[in-house]
Motif scaffolding. Structure first.
Motif, PDB file in Angstrom:
ATOM      1  N   ALA A  34      16.283  71.902  26.986  1.00  0.00           N
ATOM      2  CA  ALA A  34      17.797  71.825  26.774  1.00  0.00           C
ATOM      3  C   ALA A  34      18.555  72.455  25.296  1.00  0.00           C
ATOM      4  O   ALA A  34      19.211  73.189  25.424  1.00  0.00           O
ATOM      5  CB  ALA A  34      18.495  70.533  26.937  1.00  0.00           C
ATOM      6  N   LEU A  37      17.988  76.234  25.438  1.00  0.00           N
ATOM      7  CA  LEU A  37      19.083  76.751  26.415  1.00  0.00           C
ATOM      8  C   LEU A  37      20.403  76.688  25.690  1.00  0.00           C
ATOM      9  O   LEU A  37      21.269  77.740  25.803  1.00  0.00           O
ATOM     10  CB  LEU A  37      19.083  76.051  27.802  1.00  0.00           C
ATOM     11  CG  LEU A  37      18.034  76.178  28.787  1.00  0.00           C
ATOM     12  CD1 LEU A  37      18.305  75.095  29.642  1.00  0.00           C
ATOM     13  CD2 LEU A  37      17.747  77.438  29.280  1.00  0.00           C
ATOM     14  N   THR A  40      20.295  79.870  23.490  1.00  0.00           N
ATOM     15  CA  THR A  40      20.605  81.034  24.368  1.00  0.00           C
ATOM     16  C   THR A  40      22.059  81.211  24.731  1.00  0.00           C
ATOM     17  O   THR A  40      22.553  82.250  24.367  1.00  0.00           O
ATOM     18  CB  THR A  40      19.867  80.996  25.483  1.00  0.00           C
ATOM     19  OG1 THR A  40      18.406  80.682  25.288  1.00  0.00           O
ATOM     20  CG2 THR A  40      20.002  82.056  26.460  1.00  0.00           C
ATOM     21  N   ASP A  41      22.827  79.981  24.783  1.00  0.00           N
ATOM     22  CA  ASP A  41      24.138  80.076  25.377  1.00  0.00           C
ATOM     23  C   ASP A  41      24.825  80.497  24.177  1.00  0.00           C
ATOM     24  O   ASP A  41      25.989  81.276  24.114  1.00  0.00           O
ATOM     25  CB  ASP A  41      24.584  78.728  25.812  1.00  0.00           C
ATOM     26  CG  ASP A  41      24.195  78.543  27.007  1.00  0.00           C
ATOM     27  OD1 ASP A  41      23.864  79.375  27.861  1.00  0.00           O
ATOM     28  OD2 ASP A  41      24.519  77.382  27.515  1.00  0.00           O
ATOM     29  N   THR A  49      17.619  83.490  30.489  1.00  0.00           N
ATOM     30  CA  THR A  49      16.597  82.992  29.996  1.00  0.00           C
ATOM     31  C   THR A  49      15.358  82.854  30.973  1.00  0.00           C
ATOM     32  O   THR A  49      15.662  82.583  32.246  1.00  0.00           O
ATOM     33  CB  THR A  49      16.743  81.611  29.714  1.00  0.00           C
ATOM     34  OG1 THR A  49      18.010  81.845  28.797  1.00  0.00           O
ATOM     35  CG2 THR A  49      15.728  80.886  28.961  1.00  0.00           C
ATOM     36  N   LEU A  51      11.928  80.790  32.136  1.00  0.00           N
ATOM     37  CA  LEU A  51      11.266  79.548  31.855  1.00  0.00           C
ATOM     38  C   LEU A  51       9.863  79.825  32.689  1.00  0.00           C
ATOM     39  O   LEU A  51       9.710  80.150  34.079  1.00  0.00           O
ATOM     40  CB  LEU A  51      12.064  78.462  32.518  1.00  0.00           C
ATOM     41  CG  LEU A  51      11.186  77.086  32.477  1.00  0.00           C
ATOM     42  CD1 LEU A  51      10.870  76.758  31.193  1.00  0.00           C
ATOM     43  CD2 LEU A  51      11.778  76.005  33.211  1.00  0.00           C
ATOM     44  N   ILE A  85      20.446  70.487  30.640  1.00  0.00           N
ATOM     45  CA  ILE A  85      19.923  71.616  31.343  1.00  0.00           C
ATOM     46  C   ILE A  85      20.797  72.266  32.485  1.00  0.00           C
ATOM     47  O   ILE A  85      20.983  73.356  32.591  1.00  0.00           O
ATOM     48  CB  ILE A  85      18.559  71.514  32.066  1.00  0.00           C
ATOM     49  CG1 ILE A  85      17.683  71.058  30.766  1.00  0.00           C
ATOM     50  CG2 ILE A  85      18.044  72.370  32.751  1.00  0.00           C
ATOM     51  CD1 ILE A  85      16.301  70.536  31.331  1.00  0.00           C
ATOM     52  N   ARG A  88      23.979  74.302  31.044  1.00  0.00           N
ATOM     53  CA  ARG A  88      24.128  75.754  30.408  1.00  0.00           C
ATOM     54  C   ARG A  88      24.930  76.860  31.220  1.00  0.00           C
ATOM     55  O   ARG A  88      25.452  76.401  32.203  1.00  0.00           O
ATOM     56  CB  ARG A  88      22.504  76.323  30.490  1.00  0.00           C
ATOM     57  CG  ARG A  88      22.330  76.569  32.217  1.00  0.00           C
ATOM     58  CD  ARG A  88      20.844  76.866  32.378  1.00  0.00           C
ATOM     59  NE  ARG A  88      20.533  77.309  33.792  1.00  0.00           N
ATOM     60  CZ  ARG A  88      20.258  76.384  34.810  1.00  0.00           C
ATOM     61  NH1 ARG A  88      20.496  75.220  34.431  1.00  0.00           N
ATOM     62  NH2 ARG A  88      20.433  76.792  36.126  1.00  0.00           N
ATOM     63  N   LYS A  90      24.368  80.264  31.002  1.00  0.00           N
ATOM     64  CA  LYS A  90      23.680  81.713  31.214  1.00  0.00           C
ATOM     65  C   LYS A  90      22.699  81.455  32.311  1.00  0.00           C
ATOM     66  O   LYS A  90      22.055  80.433  32.494  1.00  0.00           O
ATOM     67  CB  LYS A  90      23.253  82.331  30.039  1.00  0.00           C
ATOM     68  CG  LYS A  90      24.356  82.723  29.187  1.00  0.00           C
ATOM     69  CD  LYS A  90      23.759  83.350  27.749  1.00  0.00           C
ATOM     70  CE  LYS A  90      24.768  83.649  26.831  1.00  0.00           C
ATOM     71  NZ  LYS A  90      24.237  84.170  25.557  1.00  0.00           N
ATOM     72  N   LEU A  92      19.239  81.266  34.502  1.00  0.00           N
ATOM     73  CA  LEU A  92      17.889  80.552  34.207  1.00  0.00           C
ATOM     74  C   LEU A  92      16.948  81.129  35.197  1.00  0.00           C
ATOM     75  O   LEU A  92      17.225  80.814  36.470  1.00  0.00           O
ATOM     76  CB  LEU A  92      17.944  79.263  33.885  1.00  0.00           C
ATOM     77  CG  LEU A  92      16.861  78.414  33.666  1.00  0.00           C
ATOM     78  CD1 LEU A  92      15.844  79.095  32.555  1.00  0.00           C
ATOM     79  CD2 LEU A  92      16.712  76.790  33.600  1.00  0.00           C
ATOM     80  N   ALA A 111      16.866  75.665  37.998  1.00  0.00           N
ATOM     81  CA  ALA A 111      17.344  77.135  37.672  1.00  0.00           C
ATOM     82  C   ALA A 111      18.306  77.767  38.740  1.00  0.00           C
ATOM     83  O   ALA A 111      18.392  77.319  39.660  1.00  0.00           O
ATOM     84  CB  ALA A 111      15.973  77.798  37.515  1.00  0.00           C
TER      85      ALA A 111
END
Length: 252
Positions: A34, A37, A40-41, A49, A51, A85, A88, A90, A92, A111
């Motif tokens: 988390a 992420l 990344t945000d 992203t 994983l 998680i 987020r 964006k 995944l 995701a």
């Protein structure tokens, strides 16, 4: 965290689970995902992203046989990180090779996309250990494959291979047998090449499952799991799993 390895490839952020061979999670590990992420945000130069995971399994879920509750981990602490998680902003992509079991399946399904290798095994094993599904799977899995297929997967506890997962919509891409990470990265790069503002607006308009729906599902799942943690069937299910034998459930 030593079991979460962060990186980037152009506009693609990478998170690698590094707790092999099975990448069992706890609240701290999910918190690391988390946190990554959230980074990344916050980075406008990152769009997507990816994983991935080391070892034999993508993620075998929580290690109930290894003292899930003894280390201060509970459904409540796990789900508090899982909510982050889901929150987020964006896309995944999960690259799934080998087993994604229980909560590990929940992580993969959380995701936006899944790239599966032919050797992937999606396993909703909760009924086989005497437990209610978690990680919002009661909402996310039906949203992907439909209510009837989700019921089949959850009640039978059968393993879904990579090819079947793609055919039923549980996974989005099938990689080559030895090129999972490369194929998943190629997919991630193709998304990262699109207009970032459009990517975000489209994802907002077409959420797989809303954050509110995921949170509501986990709240309901936690109630059921807390009750079943105390059942004799759950203890038998975990014992049978660790002893690699069929469980002898008694309905109590």
């Amino acid at each position: 965290m030593s079991d979460i390895i962060l990186g980037r490839d152009g506009k693609v952020a990478t998170i690698r689970l590094a707790r092999p061979p099975h990448n069992f999670f706890d609240a701290a590990m999910l918190g690391g995902i988390a946190d990554a992420l959230a980074q990344t945000d916050a980075d406008p130069t990152l769009v997507v992203t990816l994983l991935t995971a080391e070892g034999r399994s993508f993620c075998a879920g929580a290690n109930f046989a290894g003292g899930f509750a003894a280390n201060g981990t509970s459904a409540n602490t796990v789900y508090s990180q899982a909510k982050r998680i889901f929150a987020r902003t964006k896309p995944l992509i999960a690259a799934v090779g080998g087993p994604a079991v229980g909560g590990g399946l929940g992580l993969a399904v959380a995701a936006d996309f899944r790239v599966a290798s032919p050797s992937a095994r999606f396993h909703c094993n909760f009924s086989t250990i005497g437990l209610h599904p978690g990680f919002a799977l009661t909402t996310t899995l039906p949203a992907l494959v439909g209510a009837q297929k989700a019921l089949d997967i959850m009640l039978t506890g059968r393993r879904i291979g990579g090819e079947e997962a793609v055919a039923m919509g549980l996974a989005d891409r099938l990689s080559g047998p030895d090129s999972l990470n490369e194929d998943a990265m190629a997919f991630a790069q193709s998304l990262a090449g699109q207009a970032p503002l459009a990517i975000r607006s489209i994802r907002d308009a077409l959420p797989h499952v809303s954050v509110a729906a995921a949170e509501a599902a986990m709240a309901a799942e936690e109630v059921q799991q807390t009750s079943l943690f105390l059942s004799a069937d759950f203890h038998e299910g975990i014992k049978a799993s660790s002893e690699r034998r069929l469980p002898r459930f008694e309905g109590r």
